[in-house]
Design a protein around this motif. Structure first.
Motif, PDB file in Angstrom:
ATOM      1  N   VAL A 112      -4.785  -7.683 -56.266  1.00 35.19           N
ATOM      2  CA  VAL A 112      -5.020  -6.239 -56.307  1.00 35.19           C
ATOM      3  C   VAL A 112      -5.187  -5.680 -57.715  1.00 35.19           C
ATOM      4  CG1 VAL A 112      -3.891  -4.015 -55.861  1.00 35.19           C
ATOM      5  CG2 VAL A 112      -4.024  -5.726 -54.059  1.00 35.19           C
ATOM      6  N   ASN A 113      -4.293  -6.029 -58.631  1.00 33.69           N
ATOM      7  CA  ASN A 113      -4.372  -5.437 -59.969  1.00 33.69           C
ATOM      8  C   ASN A 113      -5.572  -5.928 -60.767  1.00 33.69           C
ATOM      9  OD1 ASN A 113      -2.164  -3.877 -59.481  1.00 33.69           O
ATOM     10  ND2 ASN A 113      -0.723  -5.123 -60.654  1.00 33.69           N
ATOM     11  N   VAL A 114      -6.100  -7.080 -60.394  1.00 31.93           N
ATOM     12  CA  VAL A 114      -7.333  -7.566 -61.023  1.00 31.93           C
ATOM     13  C   VAL A 114      -8.498  -6.661 -60.629  1.00 31.93           C
ATOM     14  CG1 VAL A 114      -8.916  -9.522 -61.212  1.00 31.93           C
ATOM     15  CG2 VAL A 114      -6.461  -9.930 -61.040  1.00 31.93           C
ATOM     16  N   ILE A 115      -8.470  -6.194 -59.395  1.00 30.82           N
ATOM     17  CA  ILE A 115      -9.523  -5.299 -58.908  1.00 30.82           C
ATOM     18  C   ILE A 115      -9.348  -3.892 -59.482  1.00 30.82           C
ATOM     19  CG2 ILE A 115     -10.637  -4.368 -56.836  1.00 30.82           C
ATOM     20  CD1 ILE A 115     -10.784  -7.473 -57.232  1.00 30.82           C
ATOM     21  N   CYS A 116      -8.094  -3.463 -59.620  1.00 30.30           N
ATOM     22  CA  CYS A 116      -7.811  -2.108 -60.098  1.00 30.30           C
ATOM     23  C   CYS A 116      -8.023  -1.942 -61.610  1.00 30.30           C
ATOM     24  CB  CYS A 116      -6.357  -1.736 -59.780  1.00 30.30           C
ATOM     25  SG  CYS A 116      -6.008  -1.509 -58.025  1.00 30.30           S
ATOM     26  N   ARG A 117      -8.046  -3.030 -62.355  1.00 31.13           N
ATOM     27  CA  ARG A 117      -8.110  -2.940 -63.822  1.00 31.13           C
ATOM     28  C   ARG A 117      -9.414  -2.298 -64.293  1.00 31.13           C
ATOM     29  NH1 ARG A 117     -11.566  -6.722 -65.951  1.00 31.13           N
ATOM     30  NH2 ARG A 117     -12.532  -7.932 -64.300  1.00 31.13           N
ATOM     31  N   LYS A 118      -9.389  -1.822 -65.536  1.00 30.31           N
ATOM     32  CA  LYS A 118     -10.619  -1.296 -66.133  1.00 30.31           C
ATOM     33  C   LYS A 118     -11.497  -2.461 -66.600  1.00 30.31           C
ATOM     34  CE  LYS A 118      -8.982  -0.850 -70.927  1.00 30.31           C
ATOM     35  NZ  LYS A 118      -9.953  -1.764 -71.534  1.00 30.31           N
ATOM     36  N   THR A 152     -15.063  -9.490 -61.997  1.00 28.95           N
ATOM     37  CA  THR A 152     -14.437  -9.435 -60.679  1.00 28.95           C
ATOM     38  C   THR A 152     -14.992  -8.257 -59.892  1.00 28.95           C
ATOM     39  OG1 THR A 152     -12.582  -8.191 -61.626  1.00 28.95           O
ATOM     40  CG2 THR A 152     -12.296 -10.568 -61.356  1.00 28.95           C
ATOM     41  N   MET A 153     -14.737  -8.272 -58.593  1.00 33.07           N
ATOM     42  CA  MET A 153     -15.240  -7.217 -57.721  1.00 33.07           C
ATOM     43  C   MET A 153     -14.588  -5.876 -58.028  1.00 33.07           C
ATOM     44  SD  MET A 153     -15.260  -9.029 -53.976  1.00 33.07           S
ATOM     45  CE  MET A 153     -15.368 -10.813 -53.807  1.00 33.07           C
ATOM     46  N   THR A 154     -15.217  -4.833 -57.537  1.00 31.27           N
ATOM     47  CA  THR A 154     -14.632  -3.495 -57.530  1.00 31.27           C
ATOM     48  C   THR A 154     -14.187  -3.191 -56.103  1.00 31.27           C
ATOM     49  OG1 THR A 154     -16.753  -2.463 -57.005  1.00 31.27           O
ATOM     50  CG2 THR A 154     -16.224  -2.774 -59.348  1.00 31.27           C
ATOM     51  N   TRP A 155     -13.474  -2.093 -55.923  1.00 37.66           N
ATOM     52  CA  TRP A 155     -13.091  -1.695 -54.569  1.00 37.66           C
ATOM     53  C   TRP A 155     -14.317  -1.383 -53.720  1.00 37.66           C
ATOM     54  CZ3 TRP A 155      -8.894  -3.197 -52.610  1.00 37.66           C
ATOM     55  CH2 TRP A 155      -7.722  -3.290 -53.358  1.00 37.66           C
ATOM     56  N   GLU A 156     -15.364  -0.877 -54.368  1.00 36.51           N
ATOM     57  CA  GLU A 156     -16.603  -0.605 -53.626  1.00 36.51           C
ATOM     58  C   GLU A 156     -17.175  -1.898 -53.046  1.00 36.51           C
ATOM     59  OE1 GLU A 156     -15.654   2.774 -56.044  1.00 36.51           O
ATOM     60  OE2 GLU A 156     -15.887   0.653 -56.624  1.00 36.51           O
ATOM     61  N   ASN A 157     -17.139  -2.971 -53.832  1.00 38.61           N
ATOM     62  CA  ASN A 157     -17.604  -4.271 -53.350  1.00 38.61           C
ATOM     63  C   ASN A 157     -16.767  -4.751 -52.163  1.00 38.61           C
ATOM     64  OD1 ASN A 157     -18.019  -5.369 -56.785  1.00 38.61           O
ATOM     65  ND2 ASN A 157     -19.558  -4.467 -55.442  1.00 38.61           N
ATOM     66  N   ILE A 158     -15.459  -4.612 -52.288  1.00 38.19           N
ATOM     67  CA  ILE A 158     -14.552  -5.097 -51.249  1.00 38.19           C
ATOM     68  C   ILE A 158     -14.714  -4.308 -49.958  1.00 38.19           C
ATOM     69  CG2 ILE A 158     -12.108  -5.341 -50.634  1.00 38.19           C
ATOM     70  CD1 ILE A 158     -11.696  -5.883 -53.722  1.00 38.19           C
ATOM     71  N   ILE A 159     -14.837  -3.008 -50.074  1.00 38.36           N
ATOM     72  CA  ILE A 159     -15.074  -2.166 -48.897  1.00 38.36           C
ATOM     73  C   ILE A 159     -16.400  -2.527 -48.244  1.00 38.36           C
ATOM     74  CG2 ILE A 159     -15.529   0.216 -48.163  1.00 38.36           C
ATOM     75  CD1 ILE A 159     -13.469   1.062 -50.359  1.00 38.36           C
ATOM     76  N   ASP A 160     -17.393  -2.832 -49.064  1.00 38.37           N
ATOM     77  CA  ASP A 160     -18.702  -3.247 -48.545  1.00 38.37           C
ATOM     78  C   ASP A 160     -18.581  -4.546 -47.758  1.00 38.37           C
ATOM     79  OD1 ASP A 160     -21.463  -3.271 -48.127  1.00 38.37           O
ATOM     80  OD2 ASP A 160     -21.858  -4.352 -49.987  1.00 38.37           O
TER      81      ASP A 160
END
Length: 290
Positions: A112-118, A152-160
Motif C-alpha cells: 500500500v505505501n509503495v502505491i501511496c508514495r510520491k 509502480t502503479m498508482t491507485w488509478e491503475n489499481i482501480i482500473d
C-alpha cells in the motif's frame, strides 16, 4: 560458473520434463505462480508462456480457487492461477496489453505505501527508493530504456485493474518481512491497515493476502494469527507446491516464475523437483500457519 551450471540443468532436465509434462502434472490440483516486474523486452517470451499455460492448464482466477477448492477432481488438465507481486507499473502495462487479450484474470498483490508514495523526480531516484526503502527490485537499465518515470502503479491503475475483472490483494503496507522483530502494532499496520486502505480505495472487500519476501524468517505464528483475525480468505506463500483439496486456503503455496524464463525452465519447476526442494521450508511454514 554457477549460472552456467544452473542454465545447463534447466536446459537438460527442463527439456526432459517437458517431454513428460502431461504425466508429471497433477491433474487434481491448482498450480499457482507469481511474477514480479514484467518488461517489454520479454513480452514475446511472456506471450509464449501464456500459450504454454493455455495448452497444458485451465487458467482460473482466485474466485474459482475459493469457490471450488473442496471439490477438486481429476481433470483433463490441471488448473493454474497467475499472480503478480509488488505493484510494478510493468504489470499494469502487461495486463492491459496481454492478459486482457487472452481473457485472463490475474491477482495483483499491492504494498500500500509503495502505491501511496510520491513519484520521485528521476528514474534513478525512483529505483533507489524502491530498493532502499521498500526492498523492491526494478531493473534500472530497463527503467531507463522504457522511460518509466514512475516505477509502480498508482491507485488509478489499481482501480482500473479491478474494474476490468482482475483481483487485488494486500502485500503489506511497507513491503517488509512479517518477522519476529515486528511489534503487534507493526503487524497490525502491515496486515490490517493495508486491507482497510485497499478496500476503501476499491469500495469493496478483498480476499487475499500475500506474505512478503518469502524466506523462512518472513513467516511467524503471530502474523498468521493477524491474517486470520482480519478474515482474509486466501493467504499466499512461495513454497513450491500445487494446491489440492486437502489444503487450507490460508496456505496457498506458489511457484516463482519470471517473464524471461524459458518454457523448459518452467517445465522443470512444475516437474515435482521444486516440491522436494521446498519440502523442509514448506513444513515449517505449514506448522506456523495451520
Amino acid at each position: 560458473m554457477k549460472k552456467i551450471f544452473k542454465d545447463l540443468v534447466f536446459l537438460i532436465f527442463g527439456n526432459l520434463s517437458f517431454l513428460f509434462l502431461n504425466l508429471l502434472l497433477k491433474k487434481d490440483s491448482i498450480y499457482v505462480i507469481n511474477y514480479h516486474a514484467t518488461y517489454p523486452k520479454y513480452e514475446k517470451n511472456f506471450i509464449n508462456q501464456i500459450k504454454f499455460y493455455k495448452k497444458y492448464f485451465e487458467i482460473i482466477d482466485e474466485k474459482t480457487l475459493i469457490d471450488e477448492h473442496q471439490s477438486l477432481k481429476t481433470n483433463l488438465k490441471p488448473r493454474i492461477l497467475i499472480t503478480f507481486d509488488d505493484g510494478h507499473i510493468t504489470n499494469f502495462n502487461l495486463a492491459s496489453k496481454i492478459l486482457d487479450t487472452f481473457n485472463i484474470k490475474a491477482s495483483f498483490f499491492i504494498p500500500v505505501n509503495v502505491i501511496c508514495r510520491k513519484t520521485e523526480k528521476t528514474i534513478p531516484e525512483e529505483n533507489k527508493v524502491l530498493l532502499d526503502k521498500y526492498n523492491i527490485l526494478s531493473d534500472i537499465s530497463e527503467d531507463n530504456k522504457n522511460l518509466l518515470s514512475r516505477l509502480t502503479m498508482t491507485w488509478e491503475n489499481i482501480i482500473d485493474l479491478d474494474n476490468r475483472g482482475h483481483f487485488i490483494g494486500s502485500h503489506g503496507s511497507n513491503h517488509v518481512r512479517l518477522s519476529k522483530e515486528l511489534s503487534d502494532d507493526q503487524l497490525d499496520y502491515e496486515i490490517s491497515k493495508s486491507k482497510e486502505i485497499i478496500e476503501e480505495k476499491l469500495k469493496k472487500k478483498i480476499n487475499s493476502f500475500c506474505w512478503i519476501v518469502g524466506d523462512k524468517k518472513s513467516y511467524t505464528k503471530k502474523a498468521s494469527e493477524v491474517i486470520k483475525k482480519n478474515n482474509y480468505k486466501l493467504s499466499f506463500t512461495t513454497c513450491g507446491k500445487p494446491f489440492d483439496k486437502n489444503q487450507n486456503l490460508l496456505q496457498v503455496h506458489r511457484f516463482n516464475v519470471e517473464d524471461y524464463f524459458s518454457i523448459s525452465r518452467i517445465s522443470f519447476i512444475f516437474s515435482g523437483i521444486y516440491e522436494l526442494l521446498y519440502l523442509k521450508k514448506r513444513k515449517f511454514v505449514n506448522s506456523i500457519t495451520k
